[in-house]
Design a protein around this motif. Structure first.
Motif, mmCIF file in Angstrom:
data_model
loop_
_atom_site.group_PDB
_atom_site.id
_atom_site.type_symbol
_atom_site.label_atom_id
_atom_site.label_comp_id
_atom_site.label_asym_id
_atom_site.label_seq_id
_atom_site.Cartn_x
_atom_site.Cartn_y
_atom_site.Cartn_z
ATOM 1 N N VAL A 91 0.678 -0.961 -0.089
ATOM 2 C CA VAL A 91 -0.467 0.066 0.048
ATOM 3 C C VAL A 91 0.852 1.398 0.334
ATOM 4 N N PHE A 92 1.194 1.626 -1.188
ATOM 5 C CA PHE A 92 1.687 2.951 -1.262
ATOM 6 C C PHE A 92 0.507 4.245 -0.997
ATOM 7 N N ASP A 93 0.427 5.177 0.166
ATOM 8 C CA ASP A 93 0.063 6.814 0.399
ATOM 9 C C ASP A 93 0.344 7.951 -1.261
ATOM 10 N N VAL A 94 -0.452 7.786 -1.875
ATOM 11 C CA VAL A 94 -0.378 8.149 -3.113
ATOM 12 C C VAL A 94 0.352 9.928 -2.700
ATOM 13 N N LYS A 127 -5.823 6.449 -0.190
ATOM 14 C CA LYS A 127 -5.774 7.601 -0.004
ATOM 15 C C LYS A 127 -5.714 8.599 -1.339
ATOM 16 N N MET A 128 -6.540 7.834 -2.280
ATOM 17 C CA MET A 128 -7.257 8.790 -3.871
ATOM 18 C C MET A 128 -8.165 9.726 -3.372
ATOM 19 N N ASP A 129 -8.663 9.208 -2.508
ATOM 20 C CA ASP A 129 -9.477 11.021 -2.057
ATOM 21 C C ASP A 129 -8.918 12.258 -1.850
ATOM 22 N N LEU A 130 -7.716 12.500 -1.294
ATOM 23 C CA LEU A 130 -6.466 13.506 -1.127
ATOM 24 C C LEU A 130 -6.771 14.771 -2.568
ATOM 25 N N LYS A 142 1.831 8.130 -12.935
ATOM 26 C CA LYS A 142 2.917 8.842 -12.277
ATOM 27 C C LYS A 142 3.549 7.338 -11.433
ATOM 28 N N LYS A 143 3.269 7.442 -10.082
ATOM 29 C CA LYS A 143 3.278 6.374 -9.361
ATOM 30 C C LYS A 143 3.312 4.976 -10.230
ATOM 31 N N GLU A 144 2.484 4.699 -10.633
ATOM 32 C CA GLU A 144 1.944 3.385 -11.373
ATOM 33 C C GLU A 144 3.573 3.437 -12.500
#
Lengths: 308, 326
Positions: A91-94, A127-130, A142-144
């Motif tokens: 799990v990554f925090d975006v 945490k995509m909602d942020l 980008k993260k992917e």
């Protein structure tokens, strides 16, 4: 042989505060999203065994993500922790740009390669909602790219998730799909049942988590995320029922265009059946569902059975 | 019918409106800008749910009102005063409330008064005893202040936007200014007895306020269950119940029906009875064996309710005509 072991070992890893325990609590322990704020940090490893679809058992290792734990995982505990793993979920925090996070991920992948080369790897960008809606795809891509670059050529599946909407259910439904040994059996039976009822689609949900197990559609539908939305909707309602000291059993919703049935099905599943043919009486469909229950009891057992 | 919404700055007036009528999540109301001038919110979801809420700025003072503000207050049927329960002491706010009571009653004797003791959430109000204490403190204090004057006693509600209490309080407000509610309630009582229903609500589907219920007391648990059921019905219908050409308003149509069964032996039954209006009832599963009879009785209720509202509309129209004739 690992594939057939009914005990499925699932590692849940990621940096401290990424949201591992929160998502686990929502999916498996019926927490409301807002209640996860009260969760503290996970001390070392929290192991839980979860009964899934009756006979499957998930050994979920929720690994606390603080730095000193992380170091232990890759040094003294490396052999025990990464052995016999079926699924690794990282799990990554975006939001986090911390390079250490990526390094830990890299070490995880290396350890998995050494000890459980057949394991499936899933990465949840959480945490995509942020992030504002219009920027989500960009941030995710980008993260992917970064994750794929650090995966040593292994096959990795990335999901964007948030505990506040259905994306969490999408990711976990896909993950558990890999844990069901014979899911084809289930899909074939659903196919037959769907055409026998002349239904638009039939979906099977796991009883306690309401994750999608299997589905069959005879008609195209524009919304590809509809099952996760239903998971989310029903799960929320189940929680409101528990406030009223009752348990949700079944529901029928209709208007001019459709009729939806959600009903207890086998001892470990719920079924949803959608019909848009108004000439089929709801009572008839309900009877078909009731009659199929016994048959599917066996089908579900067969789909989770361990090949000898 | 107009409802005036008054109260101090930052008491939470606009937030209430945003949560209930614009469906904004309670957490997002933290950033609400303060209201600088009077704003009107027109609610017209169906003939049964039709009113206007007038949101006054928090800086409004009754002693310095202008002609426009006076006109609004003269024409309103009900005044809601929002008191911030987390902003102690209440003394000054209560003085302001009493002077509003006195002033508005003087120029508009038909007006009802309602106080929302608001923001009754968070750490300060963890247990119910504290809430009741605040309620008693406020009502006693107001009673003392108005004891010697001929002013009607206001009603009080404890409210918070983080749970259903604000919906319940607003439902009661709307019922108070809808003269037909008494008749509807009688009809619902009859329906309830004949169909052996435990509890029945008539819901405005959009706001999830109930515009009528039977005469048995409302408990928050059943109200919440029914309200959540409406969410489920609308959400599921949005996914499967829309044919491409239709707009979002047609998800809830003439044939909208839903049945939810619980293992406690309770069945929730929902039916559309008017545009964006639903009848939701809680029935014991044993009494739900003849659904067609319940359907028939609900149909009778629907007819009756329509006639009552038509009569009212006609009466208002006649009244206006005779006025213009004179």
């Amino acid at each position: 042989m690992e594939e057939n072991d009914p005990n499925k070992k699932v590692l849940l890893m990621g940096k401290s505060g990424a949201g591992k325990t929160s998502m686990r609590s929502i999916i498996f322990a019926n927490f409301m999203p807002k209640d996860t704020m009260r969760l503290g940090f996970t001390n070392s490893i929290n192991q839980s065994n979860i009964r899934f679809l009756g006979t499957l058992s998930l050994a979920l290792w929720d690994c606390g993500g603080q730095d000193h734990f992380m170091q232990h995982y890759f040094e003294s505990q490396r052999d025990t922790l990464f052995r016999n793993v079926q699924v690794l979920i990282y799990v990554f925090d975006v939001h986090s740009e911390d390079q250490r996070d990526m390094n830990y991920y890299r070490s995880c992948v290396d350890a998995i390669q050494d000890h459980s080369p057949t394991a499936h790897i899933f990465v949840l960008i959480h945490k995509m909602d942020l992030i504002p809606v219009e920027k989500r795809d960009e941030a995710f891509n980008k993260k992917e790219r970064e994750v794929v670059k650090n995966s040593a050529g292994l096959n990795v599946i990335c999901f964007k998730t948030s505990i506040w909407d259905e994306t969490l259910y999408l990711a976990w439904s896909r993950i558990v799909h890999y844990l069901i040994p014979n899911s084809d059996v289930l899909t074939q039976s659903l196919n037959r049942f769907c055409s026998a009822c002349e239904a638009d689609e039939v979906v099977l949900f796991e009883k306690s988590t309401f994750l999608v197990i299997s589905n069959f559609s005879s008609k195209q539908h524009k919304d590809v995320h509809r099952f996760e939305k239903i998971s989310n909707i029903v799960k929320q309602f189940k929680l409101s029922c528990s406030k009223a000291a009752a348990r949700f059993k079944s529901m029928t919703v209709m208007n001019t265009n459709f009729c939806a049935f959600v009903d207890e099905f086998t001892s470990s599943t719920y079924i949803m059946l959608i019909s848009s043919d108004s000439t089929i009486l709801p009572a008839l469909t309900q009877m078909n569902i009731d009659l199929a229950k016994k048959h599917f009891e066996g089908v579900v057992r067969a789909s989770t059975a361990v090949a000898q | 019918m107009n409802i005036a919404l008054l109260g101090n700055k930052r008491a939470g007036k606009t937030s209430i409106l945003k949560v209930v009528f614009q469906k904004i999540s309670p957490n997002e109301t933290l950033f609400t800008e303060s209201t600088s001038r009077i704003e009107e919110i027109n609610v017209y979801n169906n003939p049964y749910t039709k009113f206007t809420i007038i949101d006054f700025p928090g800086t409004f003072q009754i002693s310095q009102m202008n002609a426009n503000e006076r006109k609004y207050l003269q024409n309103c049927s009900l005044v809601i005063y929002v008191l911030d329960a987390q902003d102690k002491p209440y003394e000054r706010s209560l003085d302001a409330f009493v002077s509003i009571l006195r002033e508005v009653h003087g120029m508009n004797s038909q007006c009802f008064f309602e106080m929302f003791i608001h923001k009754i959430d968070g750490d300060m109000f963890m247990n119910d005893d504290v809430k009741l204490e605040v309620l008693n403190e406020v009502s006693d204090s107001v009673r003392l202040k108005i004891s010697d004057r001929e002013i009607p006693e206001p009603s009080y509600s404890l409210t918070s936007i983080y749970d259903l209490s604000i919906y319940e309080a607003l439902s009661k407000v709307v019922q108070k200014i809808t003269p037909q509610v008494g008749y509807l309630q009688n009809m619902l009582d009859v329906l309830m007895n004949h169909c052996r229903i435990d509890k029945v609500y008539v819901f405005d589907v959009i706001t999830k306020l109930y515009i009528a219920t039977d005469s048995t007391p409302v408990d928050l648990i059943s109200y919440e269950l029914c309200s959540d059921m409406i969410d489920v019905v609308i959400d599921v219908s949005c996914i499967y119940g829309l044919v491409e050409s239709e707009n979002i308003n047609s998800v809830f149509d003439k044939k909208s029906t839903a049945i939810i069964k619980l293992d406690s032996g309770l069945t929730l039954y929902l039916r559309e009875i008017e545009h964006m209006l639903a009848l939701v009832c809680l029935v014991k599963a044993d009494n739900f064996d003849r659904q067609h009879l319940i359907d028939y009785n609900i149909e009778c209720f629907r007819e009756g309710a329509r006639k009552i509202f038509e009569a009212r509309e006609k009466w208002i129209k006649d009244e206006e005509e005779s006025k213009s004739f004179n």
